[in-house]
Design a protein around this motif. Sequence first.
Motif, PDB file in Angstrom:
ATOM      1  N   TYR A  11       0.896  -1.159   0.000  1.00  0.00           N
ATOM      2  CA  TYR A  11       0.000   0.000   0.000  1.00  0.00           C
ATOM      3  C   TYR A  11       0.935   1.211   0.000  1.00  0.00           C
ATOM      4  O   TYR A  11       1.474   1.548   1.063  1.00  0.00           O
ATOM      5  CB  TYR A  11      -0.882   0.018   1.242  1.00  0.00           C
ATOM      6  N   ASN A  36      -1.243  -8.834  14.971  1.00  0.00           N
ATOM      7  CA  ASN A  36      -1.895  -7.719  14.343  1.00  0.00           C
ATOM      8  C   ASN A  36      -0.936  -7.017  13.374  1.00  0.00           C
ATOM      9  O   ASN A  36       0.166  -6.671  13.760  1.00  0.00           O
ATOM     10  CB  ASN A  36      -2.203  -6.743  15.481  1.00  0.00           C
ATOM     11  N   GLY A  37      -1.361  -6.870  12.108  1.00  0.00           N
ATOM     12  CA  GLY A  37      -0.516  -6.134  11.162  1.00  0.00           C
ATOM     13  C   GLY A  37       0.532  -6.981  10.460  1.00  0.00           C
ATOM     14  O   GLY A  37       1.333  -6.471   9.682  1.00  0.00           O
ATOM     15  N   ALA A  38       0.522  -8.298  10.709  1.00  0.00           N
ATOM     16  CA  ALA A  38       1.536  -9.179  10.100  1.00  0.00           C
ATOM     17  C   ALA A  38       1.322  -9.377   8.603  1.00  0.00           C
ATOM     18  O   ALA A  38       2.226  -9.822   7.892  1.00  0.00           O
ATOM     19  CB  ALA A  38       1.557 -10.526  10.809  1.00  0.00           C
ATOM     20  N   GLY A  39       0.109  -9.077   8.138  1.00  0.00           N
ATOM     21  CA  GLY A  39      -0.159  -9.183   6.704  1.00  0.00           C
ATOM     22  C   GLY A  39      -1.160 -10.269   6.332  1.00  0.00           C
ATOM     23  O   GLY A  39      -1.355 -10.555   5.143  1.00  0.00           O
ATOM     24  N   LYS A  40      -1.817 -10.853   7.331  1.00  0.00           N
ATOM     25  CA  LYS A  40      -2.745 -11.962   7.069  1.00  0.00           C
ATOM     26  C   LYS A  40      -3.913 -11.527   6.189  1.00  0.00           C
ATOM     27  O   LYS A  40      -4.232 -12.186   5.200  1.00  0.00           O
ATOM     28  CB  LYS A  40      -3.291 -12.536   8.392  1.00  0.00           C
ATOM     29  N   SER A  41      -4.547 -10.409   6.575  1.00  0.00           N
ATOM     30  CA  SER A  41      -5.721  -9.956   5.810  1.00  0.00           C
ATOM     31  C   SER A  41      -5.322  -9.578   4.393  1.00  0.00           C
ATOM     32  O   SER A  41      -6.052  -9.870   3.437  1.00  0.00           O
ATOM     33  CB  SER A  41      -6.363  -8.738   6.462  1.00  0.00           C
ATOM     34  N   SER A  42      -4.175  -8.940   4.266  1.00  0.00           N
ATOM     35  CA  SER A  42      -3.732  -8.520   2.931  1.00  0.00           C
ATOM     36  C   SER A  42      -3.476  -9.733   2.042  1.00  0.00           C
ATOM     37  O   SER A  42      -3.787  -9.724   0.845  1.00  0.00           O
ATOM     38  CB  SER A  42      -2.459  -7.681   3.034  1.00  0.00           C
ATOM     39  N   GLU A 161     -10.137 -14.346  10.483  1.00  0.00           N
ATOM     40  CA  GLU A 161     -10.374 -14.372  11.932  1.00  0.00           C
ATOM     41  C   GLU A 161     -11.782 -14.853  12.291  1.00  0.00           C
ATOM     42  O   GLU A 161     -12.545 -14.115  12.940  1.00  0.00           O
ATOM     43  CB  GLU A 161     -10.167 -12.971  12.520  1.00  0.00           C
TER      44      GLU A 161
END
Length: 234
Positions: A11, A36-42, A161
């Motif tokens: 991004y 949190n923020g590790a890149g899983k959702s991305s 999640e």
Amino acid sequence: MLELHNLSVSYGAIDAVQSVSLTAKRGVITALIGANGAGKSSLLKSISGLVAPEQGQVMLDGNDLAKIGPHERARLGIIAHALEGRRIFHQHTVEENLITAWHFRKPKGNFKAAQEQVYSNFPILHERRRAKAGTLSGGQQQMLILSMATLHKPTLVLLDEPSLGLAPIVITQIYDFIRRYAAEDERVVLISEQMATLALKVADYGHVLRQGKLVQSGTAEQLKGNGLTNAYLG
Ligand code: ATP
């Protein structure tokens, strides 16, 4: 089988996912584990096509998914992506939500049969079928979301999640369903999970992400043996 080759997502100046290669087999649950923020959702979004990867390939059973646009992927019923944050129509009833999910994709087969299957998986949704979805408990909403995502029996299901904020008993029920869904027709199920201990309990395989990079992969037993715990993720 799902195969990711050197997948990267950025991004602007933020490199959310950095050249990740991994596989997820049919018939089992594979977890993306990370803080949190590790890149899983991305990573999940780049598989479903919600974000365009900067580089890399997403292959499902040897087919390059880049050749099929994101909407088409969903509409063809190949992939379902249940996003974090409960996407349902709160003002509509449980039944209306299921009908909407059915018509979003090119309907094939029989809605009534699919609906019966949902109610047999989650009898509480049958009991509450005329209730507005917004009035359901968090667990019931998650059951509805999973039911909507799997109504057309997609080969690849991405769940962001799925246990977030739910009581342990509901988590068990939800994962029992996910496990059966994966095994039933040898489907690919990829979940993201912040809690390593929970992920290693419910998943068969795990891939650990840290600041966008893949740092460990293995069976749940191997990762447990490597000392992967919530503390490790920091
Ligand atoms: P979470 O559990 O919080 O969702 P995650 O492991 O799923 O965490 P991502 O949401 O993929 O992680 O975020 C990875 C990185 O990318 C983070 O640094 C995040 O701030 C950043 N990021 C995610 N989405 C965007 C966006 N739309 N625009 C800018 N940066 C983003």
